[in-house]
Design a protein around this motif. Structure first.
Motif, PDB file in Angstrom:
ATOM      1  N   ASP A  35      30.956   7.286   1.229  1.00  0.00           N
ATOM      2  CA  ASP A  35      30.602   8.673   1.533  1.00  0.00           C
ATOM      3  C   ASP A  35      31.735   9.636   1.186  1.00  0.00           C
ATOM      4  O   ASP A  35      31.482  10.770   0.777  1.00  0.00           O
ATOM      5  CB  ASP A  35      30.271   8.819   3.024  1.00  0.00           C
ATOM      6  N   PRO A  54      35.279   9.896  -4.305  1.00  0.00           N
ATOM      7  CA  PRO A  54      34.510  10.495  -5.400  1.00  0.00           C
ATOM      8  C   PRO A  54      34.215   9.596  -6.587  1.00  0.00           C
ATOM      9  O   PRO A  54      33.373   9.946  -7.409  1.00  0.00           O
ATOM     10  CB  PRO A  54      35.425  11.651  -5.847  1.00  0.00           C
ATOM     11  N   SER A  55      34.913   8.469  -6.735  1.00  0.00           N
ATOM     12  CA  SER A  55      34.764   7.678  -7.948  1.00  0.00           C
ATOM     13  C   SER A  55      34.799   6.191  -7.618  1.00  0.00           C
ATOM     14  O   SER A  55      35.219   5.794  -6.524  1.00  0.00           O
ATOM     15  CB  SER A  55      35.899   8.006  -8.924  1.00  0.00           C
ATOM     16  N   SER A 105      20.807   5.698  -2.030  1.00  0.00           N
ATOM     17  CA  SER A 105      21.063   6.888  -2.844  1.00  0.00           C
ATOM     18  C   SER A 105      22.550   7.223  -2.931  1.00  0.00           C
ATOM     19  O   SER A 105      22.966   7.966  -3.825  1.00  0.00           O
ATOM     20  CB  SER A 105      20.303   8.090  -2.267  1.00  0.00           C
ATOM     21  N   ARG A 106      23.362   6.696  -2.031  1.00  0.00           N
ATOM     22  CA  ARG A 106      24.802   6.966  -2.090  1.00  0.00           C
ATOM     23  C   ARG A 106      25.430   6.377  -3.346  1.00  0.00           C
ATOM     24  O   ARG A 106      26.519   6.782  -3.762  1.00  0.00           O
ATOM     25  CB  ARG A 106      25.490   6.421  -0.851  1.00  0.00           C
ATOM     26  N   ASP A 147      24.332   6.764  -6.261  1.00  0.00           N
ATOM     27  CA  ASP A 147      24.034   7.599  -7.424  1.00  0.00           C
ATOM     28  C   ASP A 147      25.298   8.102  -8.102  1.00  0.00           C
ATOM     29  O   ASP A 147      25.378   8.138  -9.334  1.00  0.00           O
ATOM     30  CB  ASP A 147      23.153   8.781  -7.019  1.00  0.00           C
ATOM     31  N   LYS A 148      26.295   8.517  -7.313  1.00  0.00           N
ATOM     32  CA  LYS A 148      27.499   9.060  -7.943  1.00  0.00           C
ATOM     33  C   LYS A 148      28.270   7.980  -8.696  1.00  0.00           C
ATOM     34  O   LYS A 148      28.913   8.252  -9.715  1.00  0.00           O
ATOM     35  CB  LYS A 148      28.406   9.719  -6.907  1.00  0.00           C
ATOM     36  N   ARG A 183      26.710   5.390 -10.107  1.00  0.00           N
ATOM     37  CA  ARG A 183      25.863   5.158 -11.274  1.00  0.00           C
ATOM     38  C   ARG A 183      26.101   6.251 -12.308  1.00  0.00           C
ATOM     39  O   ARG A 183      26.105   5.989 -13.500  1.00  0.00           O
ATOM     40  CB  ARG A 183      24.392   5.129 -10.866  1.00  0.00           C
ATOM     41  N   TRP A 184      26.334   7.483 -11.866  1.00  0.00           N
ATOM     42  CA  TRP A 184      26.632   8.574 -12.798  1.00  0.00           C
ATOM     43  C   TRP A 184      27.920   8.273 -13.553  1.00  0.00           C
ATOM     44  O   TRP A 184      27.984   8.385 -14.771  1.00  0.00           O
ATOM     45  CB  TRP A 184      26.768   9.891 -12.040  1.00  0.00           C
ATOM     46  N   PHE A 185      28.942   7.832 -12.823  1.00  0.00           N
ATOM     47  CA  PHE A 185      30.191   7.477 -13.470  1.00  0.00           C
ATOM     48  C   PHE A 185      29.960   6.332 -14.451  1.00  0.00           C
ATOM     49  O   PHE A 185      30.487   6.303 -15.553  1.00  0.00           O
ATOM     50  CB  PHE A 185      31.233   7.068 -12.430  1.00  0.00           C
TER      51      PHE A 185
END
Length: 344
Positions: free
Chosen positions: A251, A254-255, A328-329, A331-332, A334-336
């Motif tokens: 949570d 960031p990466s 869903s947490r 997702d960030k 997966r974006w990376f």
């Protein structure tokens, strides 16, 4: 009518006489002004202050030059561990250390060379010399610290103390032999015992199977062990939050790399362990959840944009974890993984 004098008349006018003189004056002004400007722009640096040499004990990290050099080095927060290792400022908190120095210098002659003295002669200089003991039980003479510790007993993780271990601790020797699964009993060399909390059923931060098999060696009857780290309240960043848990790493960070470092900080603080393979040997992993371990296992893998669809890569493992959990947490992460080529 004014008379015009030619260049070849051999006569000089007042104007022609003044030109060289003016040029010289201008040049001198430029030189003086430039020197002054340079002096103002580049002030002379003061000479370096003399630095007193610090005498080391040969690599054990024990300063012998006085209390201005703290024993064990600066405390490094877990979150800055990687940077500290690169700069050389990191001190492994699980490494045994010497007694901390006291506030006052001892009052002795300081002219006695204690190393190598017989035990009988060592006792004749109680203000300068003290008796130590090696792992094989051989006693030897050594110099007392210039700033002796006021402690009357040696705490957990103290190495080679000249006082007894504190209550609940025992002095032990033994270290794992590199990569061979055997133990080095530290006999016949200059190794000294360390005070550990052996026998309490928990494998502590200064214990391992070679110096405390009763707590740290698995067996058929006890395939999993209980581990104890140096910060049972959690990493420094979460210490003030009683409800904090490893799950918050996903949570708050960031990466992928930051999430992994956060999970490792929790693992090292609570159990003194750093990898999922080590954690799987632990009997009780609370507050870690199975999801936390799965995520940590993914983040331990190498990032590879070329093989991001394979579960052998960090990106593929995270994607498979998302498909399985629909959390869903993720997702960030997966974006990376999918857009930035596996940001670390």
């Amino acid at each position: 009518m004014a008379t015009v004098i030619g260049l070849n008349d051999g006569m000089a006018t007042p104007w022609s006489q003044g030109v060289p003189k003016n040029l010289v004056i201008v040049a001198l002004c430029l030189l003086v002004g430039g020197a002054a400007a340079f002096a103002l722009r580049e002030p002379r640096a003061p000479g370096a202050l003399p630095v007193a040499p610090v005498v080391s004990d040969g690599g054990t990290g024990v300063p012998t030059g006085g209390p201005e050099v703290p024993t064990g080095g600066p405390e490094v927060p877990i979150r800055d561990g990687k940077k500290a290792r690169l700069t050389g400022a990191y001190v492994d908190p699980r490494r045994p250390r010497r007694m901390p120095p006291g506030p006052e210098m001892r009052h002795g002659t300081a002219d006695v060379w204690c190393e190598g003295l017989s035990l009988e002669r060592c006792g004749k200089y109680p203000q300068d010399c003290e008796v130590g003991v090696y792992c094989d039980g051989v006693r030897f003479c050594r110099s007392q610290p210039r700033f002796p510790s006021p402690e009357t007993c040696a705490g957990e993780g103290i190495l080679g103390a000249n006082v007894a271990c504190c209550s609940g601790l025992v002095a032990r020797c033994g270290i794992p032999e590199g990569g061979r699964g055997t133990c080095n009993p530290q006999q016949g060399d200059e190794s000294e015992p360390v005070c550990i909390r052996c026998g309490d059923g928990m494998c502590g931060p200064f214990e391992q199977a070679c110096n405390c098999p009763e707590d740290c060696a698995p067996s058929e009857a006890r395939p999993k062990l209980r581990y104890r780290g140096l910060r049972p309240e959690g990493p420094e960043d979460f210490a003030l939050d009683a409800s904090a848990a490893p799950a918050q790493c996903l949570d708050t960070q960031p990466s992928p790399g930051a999430v992994h470092n956060c999970l490792v900080a929790w693992s090292e603080s609570l159990f003194g362990l750093r990898t999922v393979a080590e954690l799987e040997r632990a009997e009780d992993l609370k507050p870690f959840t199975p999801f936390d371990l799965d995520l940590m296992r993914c983040l331990e893998r190498s990032s590879s944009y070329a093989y991001r669809r394979s579960e052998t890569s960090r990106e593929g493992c995270i994607e498979a974890l998302y498909r399985r959990t629909r959390d869903s947490r993720l997702d960030k992460l997966r974006w990376f993984s999918t857009l930035s080529g596996g940001a670390r």
